[in-house]
Motif scaffolding. Structure first.
Motif, mmCIF file in Angstrom:
data_model
loop_
_atom_site.group_PDB
_atom_site.id
_atom_site.type_symbol
_atom_site.label_atom_id
_atom_site.label_comp_id
_atom_site.label_asym_id
_atom_site.label_seq_id
_atom_site.Cartn_x
_atom_site.Cartn_y
_atom_site.Cartn_z
ATOM 1 N N THR A 108 6.251 -42.706 47.207
ATOM 2 C CA THR A 108 5.138 -42.207 46.405
ATOM 3 C C THR A 108 4.760 -43.217 45.331
ATOM 4 O O THR A 108 3.578 -43.522 45.124
ATOM 5 N N GLU A 112 1.190 -45.569 44.760
ATOM 6 C CA GLU A 112 0.435 -45.719 43.516
ATOM 7 C C GLU A 112 0.376 -47.175 43.062
ATOM 8 O O GLU A 112 -0.614 -47.600 42.459
ATOM 9 N N SER A 410 -0.632 -41.154 48.055
ATOM 10 C CA SER A 410 -0.029 -40.674 46.817
ATOM 11 C C SER A 410 -0.386 -39.216 46.556
ATOM 12 O O SER A 410 0.470 -38.411 46.163
#
Length: 503
Positions: A108, A112, A410
């Protein structure tokens, strides 16, 4: 450092000195958080979103913007619940780490990283194009504008958190003022039927202009709505960076939900206004918009809208207006990648030196410089390997889709984190609870995955997706071979390990 193995990762217990060199300073309140979120997005209201008009017509773009708004509402309310409950700088990585373990947190956070490094690189490219036009410098000198912009705004972000937030507030208010002036000027002259509905589908399925307007609301049907969704993302992209400021907020449990709610409300209002106003004006003089038809291919739609309203005689002044929006987003997203790299580095997922902060400023200067060098490296590689013309096209299209790809992954992971945290940690103290709950998070996941699928349907943008996948695979290999053996019990990691027991 003593070692401790947990599952498939190894923690090295860092002493107090380690964290003393990685301290942040609290400064932000509701107004600063609002400006950070809105400022990060606002350049998308100046350009980028409009390319969806060519894919779906005005009606298709409007419906796409509304669907994407639902996704961001679900995401924003989910973040408003998770961030006060876990007020750490890690943001999305922190939530996923607690919900899905170290691997979930890393993938995750990596998504980003792709989004936050590539987005300002694309913004600074457009910024360089505007400044080249305003100051009439040679096109071959554009890289100097990029380097200068990175140097100036990384310096401002390194100077101190107070300076960084003050600049965010000023440039965000200026950018919104430019938009308000445009809306106030365009609404009295808007002719919706004549200009916004002047697109039809030609025999080959491509858009053709209806000279008198008054065409179909959805000239390309629902397939046009779906095709416009990746472009509608630019009306809201990066509002999700707010939780990254949690450790620099005076009262994140109270201020973070309010900052998120005020921010998304501001953006949805502006998104609806710019979608209507920009498409509902037109003319026939050179340099003027011809409604939605020319809007769909404009590289500078807001600037073209100003030219249509006020003529081309003040083009340079109008260009300065557009620069304000780019500066607002560029500055605030630099803040985001600085904190995002800092949090993953502090926890050992990235090399630890990246999380060092200034002795006086307490800003993550190493992370800020690292992200700037990465963004510049991508820009300069494309520019010099492909030439100015082809390189510019790649930067404006391929890199944009790399950022959207990272963002959609994300969002899906953050929505899933919200659902898993509701299940796994039902007794966790939640100062704010999302009124949309699990259905809102599920809607975020579904819309993000549909948008990601639509990216794969357009051959023109597949290169961006493949490039992002390459970056992703390289990051995962690094974590598998190196990073997972060098983790540190940072606040995010400690909460993930101990917070579940406390909950």
């Amino acid at each position: 450092m003593a070692e401790n193995k947990v599952g498939g990762v190894t923690y090295e217990h860092a002493g107090a000195e380690y964290f003393e060199k990685r301290q942040l300073k609290r400064h932000a309140r509701i107004g600063s958080l609002w400006a950070l979120g809105v400022g990060a997005v606002i350049s998308g209201h100046f350009s980028g979103w409009n390319l969806g008009v060519a894919s779906g017509g005005w009606g298709g773009m409007l419906l796409a913007a509304l669907i994407i708004a639902v996704m961001y509402l679900g995401l924003s309310f989910s973040l408003a619940e998770m961030s006060p409950a876990m007020p750490h700088t890690g943001g999305a990585y922190s939530f996923a780490r607690s919900a899905m373990g170290p691997w979930g947190g890393f993938i995750t956070g990596l998504a980003e990283t792709i989004e936050y490094i590539i987005t300002p690189a694309v913004i600074v490219f457009f910024l360089g194009s505007y400044l080249t036009s305003i100051f009439e410098t040679g096109a071959e000198l554009q890289p100097l504008w990029w380097i200068g912009a990175y140097f100036l705004f990384v310096l401002l972000n390194c100077w101190g958190v107070a300076v960084s937030f003050r600049v965010s507030v000023v440039v965000t208010l200026l950018a919104l003022l430019v938009l308000v002036v445009f809306y106030a000027s365009a609404l009295p002259q808007a002719d919706f039927g004549r200009w916004a509905l002047n697109i039809a589908a030609g025999p080959d399925g491509k858009p053709v202009e209806l000279p008198e307007g008054h065409g179909a609301f959805l000239p390309f049907g629902w397939s046009g709505v779906l095709a416009a969704m990746p472009f509608a993302v630019w009306l809201y992209l990066a509002i999700e960076e707010l939780p990254l400021a949690a450790e620099e907020s005076h009262d994140p449990k109270r201020d973070m939900p309010k900052g998120l709610m005020l921010g998304i409300a501001t953006l949805i209002t502006s998104a609806m206004l710019v979608t209507f106003c920009n498409a509902s004006i037109g003319g026939h003089a050179q340099g003027q918009l011809r409604g939605a038809f020319s809007l769909g291919t404009s590289a500078e739609p807001l600037l073209d809208g100003f030219r249509t309203l006020y003529g081309t005689g003040i083009a340079k002044l109008l260009s300065l207006f557009a620069v304000v929006g780019l500066v607002a987003s560029f500055h605030t997203i630099l803040f985001a990648y600085g904190r995002q790299i800092y949090s993953l580095s502090r926890a050992g997922y990235y090399p630890r030196f990246m999380s060092l902060t200034g002795a006086v400023s307490k800003t993550p200067h190493v992370a800020l410089v690292t992200g700037a060098l990465a963004g510049l490296a991508v820009l300069l590689t494309v520019w010099f390997s492909r030439g100015a013309e082809e390189g510019g096209a790649i930067i404006g299209g391929t890199l944009l889709n790399m950022a959207v790809f990272g963002a959609m992954l994300s969002y899906a992971f953050q929505g899933l984190s919200f659902i898993l945290l509701r299940i796994k940690m039902p007794n966790l103290e939640r100062p704010y609870k999302s009124p949309f709950g699990v259905p809102g998070a599920a809607a975020t996941i579904a819309i993000a995955l549909v948008t990601l699928y639509q990216q794969l349907q357009d051959p023109a943008y597949l290169k961006g997706v493949y490039a992002a996948l390459g970056w992703y695979v390289a990051g995962i290999l690094y974590f598998a071979l190196v990073g997972r053996h060098r983790l540190v019990l940072s606040p995010e990691e400690r909460f993930a390990l101990e917070g579940k027991e406390a909950a």
